[in-house]
Motif scaffolding. Structure first.
Motif, PDB file in Angstrom:
ATOM      1  N   UNK A  17       0.845  -1.194   0.000  1.00 47.82           N
ATOM      2  CA  UNK A  17       0.000   0.000   0.000  1.00 47.82           C
ATOM      3  C   UNK A  17       0.873   1.234   0.000  1.00 47.82           C
ATOM      4  N   UNK A  18       0.629   2.189  -0.911  1.00 46.80           N
ATOM      5  CA  UNK A  18       1.474   3.388  -0.990  1.00 46.80           C
ATOM      6  C   UNK A  18       1.582   4.148   0.334  1.00 46.80           C
ATOM      7  N   UNK A  19       0.518   4.143   1.119  1.00 47.79           N
ATOM      8  CA  UNK A  19       0.538   4.860   2.382  1.00 47.79           C
ATOM      9  C   UNK A  19       1.245   4.093   3.492  1.00 47.79           C
ATOM     10  N   UNK A  20       1.434   2.793   3.294  1.00 44.12           N
ATOM     11  CA  UNK A  20       2.000   1.950   4.348  1.00 44.12           C
ATOM     12  C   UNK A  20       3.382   1.394   4.028  1.00 44.12           C
ATOM     13  N   UNK A  21       3.878   1.637   2.820  1.00 44.44           N
ATOM     14  CA  UNK A  21       5.137   1.013   2.412  1.00 44.44           C
ATOM     15  C   UNK A  21       6.300   1.427   3.294  1.00 44.44           C
ATOM     16  N   UNK A  22       6.355   2.705   3.691  1.00 44.40           N
ATOM     17  CA  UNK A  22       7.469   3.163   4.527  1.00 44.40           C
ATOM     18  C   UNK A  22       7.412   2.509   5.905  1.00 44.40           C
ATOM     19  N   UNK A  23       6.211   2.503   6.507  1.00 41.79           N
ATOM     20  CA  UNK A  23       6.074   1.863   7.823  1.00 41.79           C
ATOM     21  C   UNK A  23       6.394   0.374   7.745  1.00 41.79           C
ATOM     22  N   UNK A  24       5.951  -0.278   6.689  1.00 39.81           N
ATOM     23  CA  UNK A  24       6.223  -1.714   6.531  1.00 39.81           C
ATOM     24  C   UNK A  24       7.712  -1.977   6.396  1.00 39.81           C
ATOM     25  N   UNK A  25       8.406  -1.113   5.637  1.00 38.93           N
ATOM     26  CA  UNK A  25       9.852  -1.277   5.469  1.00 38.93           C
ATOM     27  C   UNK A  25      10.584  -1.061   6.778  1.00 38.93           C
ATOM     28  N   UNK A  26      10.112  -0.106   7.566  1.00 42.53           N
ATOM     29  CA  UNK A  26      10.759   0.155   8.855  1.00 42.53           C
ATOM     30  C   UNK A  26      10.545  -0.988   9.839  1.00 42.53           C
ATOM     31  N   UNK A  27       9.429  -1.684   9.724  1.00 43.02           N
ATOM     32  CA  UNK A  27       9.148  -2.803  10.616  1.00 43.02           C
ATOM     33  C   UNK A  27       9.805  -4.102  10.135  1.00 43.02           C
ATOM     34  N   UNK A  28       9.733  -4.355   8.826  1.00 41.70           N
ATOM     35  CA  UNK A  28      10.216  -5.623   8.280  1.00 41.70           C
ATOM     36  C   UNK A  28      11.688  -5.586   7.878  1.00 41.70           C
ATOM     37  N   UNK A  29      12.207  -4.412   7.553  1.00 42.09           N
ATOM     38  CA  UNK A  29      13.592  -4.309   7.108  1.00 42.09           C
ATOM     39  C   UNK A  29      13.820  -5.115   5.845  1.00 42.09           C
ATOM     40  N   UNK A  30      14.940  -5.860   5.809  1.00 41.71           N
ATOM     41  CA  UNK A  30      15.275  -6.641   4.628  1.00 41.71           C
ATOM     42  C   UNK A  30      14.346  -7.834   4.422  1.00 41.71           C
ATOM     43  N   UNK A  31      13.465  -8.087   5.378  1.00 47.16           N
ATOM     44  CA  UNK A  31      12.504  -9.173   5.230  1.00 47.16           C
ATOM     45  C   UNK A  31      11.208  -8.747   4.565  1.00 47.16           C
ATOM     46  N   UNK A  32      11.134  -7.478   4.117  1.00 46.40           N
ATOM     47  CA  UNK A  32       9.897  -6.947   3.551  1.00 46.40           C
ATOM     48  C   UNK A  32       9.419  -7.754   2.348  1.00 46.40           C
ATOM     49  N   UNK A  33      10.294  -7.989   1.383  1.00 49.22           N
ATOM     50  CA  UNK A  33       9.891  -8.709   0.175  1.00 49.22           C
ATOM     51  C   UNK A  33       9.382 -10.101   0.515  1.00 49.22           C
ATOM     52  N   UNK A  34      10.091 -10.804   1.384  1.00 48.39           N
ATOM     53  CA  UNK A  34       9.705 -12.178   1.709  1.00 48.39           C
ATOM     54  C   UNK A  34       8.377 -12.213   2.462  1.00 48.39           C
ATOM     55  N   UNK A  35       8.145 -11.216   3.326  1.00 42.71           N
ATOM     56  CA  UNK A  35       6.882 -11.159   4.060  1.00 42.71           C
ATOM     57  C   UNK A  35       5.717 -10.880   3.119  1.00 42.71           C
ATOM     58  N   UNK A  36       5.895  -9.925   2.203  1.00 38.72           N
ATOM     59  CA  UNK A  36       4.830  -9.606   1.259  1.00 38.72           C
ATOM     60  C   UNK A  36       4.590 -10.759   0.290  1.00 38.72           C
ATOM     61  N   UNK A  37       5.674 -11.436  -0.119  1.00 35.51           N
ATOM     62  CA  UNK A  37       5.532 -12.588  -1.016  1.00 35.51           C
ATOM     63  C   UNK A  37       4.777 -13.714  -0.326  1.00 35.51           C
ATOM     64  N   UNK A  38       5.102 -13.970   0.941  1.00 31.29           N
ATOM     65  CA  UNK A  38       4.394 -15.000   1.694  1.00 31.29           C
ATOM     66  C   UNK A  38       2.931 -14.665   1.878  1.00 31.29           C
ATOM     67  N   UNK A  39       2.639 -13.380   2.061  1.00 33.69           N
ATOM     68  CA  UNK A  39       1.249 -12.945   2.253  1.00 33.69           C
ATOM     69  C   UNK A  39       0.428 -13.118   0.980  1.00 33.69           C
ATOM     70  N   UNK A  40       1.004 -12.754  -0.162  1.00 29.50           N
ATOM     71  CA  UNK A  40       0.254 -12.775  -1.423  1.00 29.50           C
ATOM     72  C   UNK A  40       0.296 -14.117  -2.146  1.00 29.50           C
ATOM     73  N   UNK A  41       1.392 -14.862  -1.974  1.00 27.46           N
ATOM     74  CA  UNK A  41       1.590 -16.080  -2.763  1.00 27.46           C
ATOM     75  C   UNK A  41       1.790 -17.331  -1.919  1.00 27.46           C
ATOM     76  N   UNK A  42       1.734 -17.178  -0.613  1.00 22.96           N
ATOM     77  CA  UNK A  42       1.886 -18.329   0.265  1.00 22.96           C
ATOM     78  C   UNK A  42       3.279 -18.421   0.860  1.00 22.96           C
ATOM     79  N   UNK A  43       3.371 -19.058   2.014  1.00 26.24           N
ATOM     80  CA  UNK A  43       4.651 -19.139   2.724  1.00 26.24           C
ATOM     81  C   UNK A  43       5.683 -19.952   1.947  1.00 26.24           C
ATOM     82  N   UNK A  44       5.231 -20.951   1.207  1.00 29.12           N
ATOM     83  CA  UNK A  44       6.190 -21.758   0.440  1.00 29.12           C
ATOM     84  C   UNK A  44       6.909 -20.911  -0.601  1.00 29.12           C
TER      85      UNK A  44
END
Length: 520
Positions: A270-297
């Motif tokens: 989300x454009x309004x949440x990307x900065x907050x998400x990056x600050x919380x997830x750090x380098x794990x942001x892509x993997x967290x979003x990928x797991x959310x949208x496409x599954x943990x596998x």
């Protein structure tokens, strides 16, 4: 002297052991080599979240498009230069041919330090990620430097093999990581977090909040790699065509990939949440979003491919450094032994060994200062990546700016300024922009490295680049005074006459093309 028609594996250089083998790379192999060295998945998983976190700028996709234009302008003059200079020394050879041998010696040492620093930094990332994966999925706890040193050995071994084999390895690893990122991008486009495709990230107003200048400094690091194409010119069958083609393909593909992927991140969070998400997830942001949208596998597989992508980047950067070392040895800027190739593979084996030793030394130095628990990236593995990465990117950007000036001077001295006017204007614009980015990066180094404003790193890291350039300058001046023949041959590479004591061909505007390339 053997001809290329009868023996495509043999260079036209009069001493085969001092030449790279021609005809080993075509357009796909060269493109895979330079794109893999740029580590596209590392850019998406590492550079982008870090930039969102540190700068608060949502408009990263727009910045990637802007940088794509700047580097496209750079490629215009750079690609034209590749039609006249065929040398594994790439950036430093171009600078030598445009600004003179002493400037070339200066640039050679700067390039050697910059690319070595970039590669060594990735060993830190690779080691930590492998350590984390083993701990997470196998319950095995090891220090980061163990897999890092194993990677040094494996990369060193591959670096001594035929470049064609390396290109195939890089191609497979590159295609896998790009394919998975594209799947993530398409999923984000199909199912954005807000329920609609928002173009906000491409709006100039998206740059108003946060520090767009600092974000630009982060983003430029993601493009490093495409400028390495001329380093393989001696190993291509048609360098005047292939290198030029790959440069433009690489700039275009990297720009599209980075802009699309950074936009996909903003859509997925989300454009309004990307900065907050990056600050919380750090380098794990892509993997967290990928797991959310496409599954943990899928997220887990992407994390594993991140490691293989880092390995591909290590191999790609290693190959480039080995060729710079080879070219410097051949030009007399390093001991002559480095300017020879393997009689079996035709690879710059001594250059490969040189970079392996450097990598072991640096990784070992950081490992010896590591008193943190295994798997903890707090320090010094984080420092290894951020410090050496900053040195490497700064050095390469400065060399690219100098190469832009060299392109202009080269064609002006040849009396081709009018014919090449639009290319020279493009090179000038790109050079000014790159110099501005380098200057701003130095100014914002505390933010880029996470150091305090009064930290010694604010002057020590750029000091490494300056020191390397000064060492090269002094060496060049000494060489000019003591060995003028060798000094005059800097940047000529295989065009220089290899007969001991003989001087290279003329460098003046009236120089003619020879059967071995443009001789100035």
């Amino acid at each position: 002297m053997p001809s290329r028609t009868s023996e495509p594996e043999t260079s036209t250089y009069e001493e085969p052991e001092r030449a790279l083998r021609t005809g080993r790379l075509g357009t796909p192999g060269l493109l895979f080599s330079v794109l893999a060295a740029g580590a596209p998945l590392m850019a998406v998983a590492g550079t982008m979240p870090t930039a969102f976190d540190a700068t608060g700028v949502v408009g990263q996709p727009l910045l990637f498009l802007v940088l794509g234009v700047v580097l496209g302008l750079f490629a215009v003059g750079y690609a034209e230069m590749s039609r006249h200079v065929r040398n594994a020394g790439a950036l430093y050879a171009y600078i030598a041919r445009g600004l003179g041998p002493t400037a070339g010696a200066c640039a050679a040492h700067g390039a050697l330090v910059a690319y070595s620093a970039l590669q060594v930094g990735v060993y830190g990332v690779f080691g930590f990620e492998v350590s984390s994966l083993l701990d997470t999925y196998r319950g095995v706890t090891i220090d980061w430097w163990v897999p890092a040193l194993l990677a040094v050995a494996l990369v060193g071994g591959l670096g001594r093999l035929r470049i064609g084999l390396n290109a195939r390895v890089l191609g497979v690893l590159l295609l896998i990581e790009v394919a998975l990122v594209v799947v993530f991008d398409l999923a984000a486009l199909a199912k954005p977090a807000t329920g609609r495709l928002s173009p906000h990230a491409f709006n100039p107003h998206a740059l108003e909040h946060g520090s767009a200048g600092i974000a630009l400094c982060f983003c430029v690091a993601a493009f490093i790699g495409f400028e390495q194409a001329p380093a393989y010119a001696e190993e291509t069958g048609r360098p005047r065509v292939v290198v030029r083609r790959v440069l433009f393909l690489a700039v275009g593909l990297v720009t599209a990939f980075l802009a699309l992927s950074s936009w996909a991140l903003t859509l997925a969070a989300g454009p309004q949440d990307i900065v907050d998400s990056a600050q919380k997830q750090g380098s794990g942001l892509l993997f967290a979003l990928a797991g959310k949208n496409l599954g943990t596998t899928f997220g887990d597989v992407l994390h594993v491919v991140f490691v293989t992508g880092a390995f591909a980047a290590l191999l790609g950067l290693h190959n480039v450094v080995a060729r710079y070392v080879f070219a410097m040895g051949r030009d007399g800027l390093l001991p002559a032994g480095f300017g020879r190739t393997s009689p079996t593979s035709g690879a710059p084996a001594a250059g490969s060994l040189f970079q392996t030793v450097v990598s072991v030394a640096v990784v070992a130095a950081f490992a010896l200062t590591d008193h943190w628990p295994a798997g903890d990236p707090t320090a010094p593995v984080t420092h290894l990546f951020t410090w050496t990465g900053s040195v490497g990117v700064l050095g390469v950007v400065l060399l690219m700016a100098a190469a832009s000036l060299a392109v202009i001077v080269f064609f002006v001295r040849r009396g081709e300024a009018r014919a090449q006017l639009w290319r020279l204007l493009a090179a000038g614009a790109a050079g000014i922009a790159l110099l501005g980015i380098a200057a701003y990066s130095v100014r914002q180094l505390p933010v880029l490295t996470g150091a305090g404003p009064d930290d010694a790193l604010t002057w020590a890291l750029p000091g490494i680049v300056v020191l390397a350039l000064l060492v090269g300058l002094v060496y060049g001046l000494v060489l000019r005074a003591r060995r003028p023949g060798a000094h005059a041959g800097i940047g000529l590479g295989e065009e220089a006459c290899p007969v001991p004591g003989a001087l290279p061909g003329p460098r003046g505007p009236g120089a003619r093309e020879s059967g071995r390339g443009t001789r100035l």
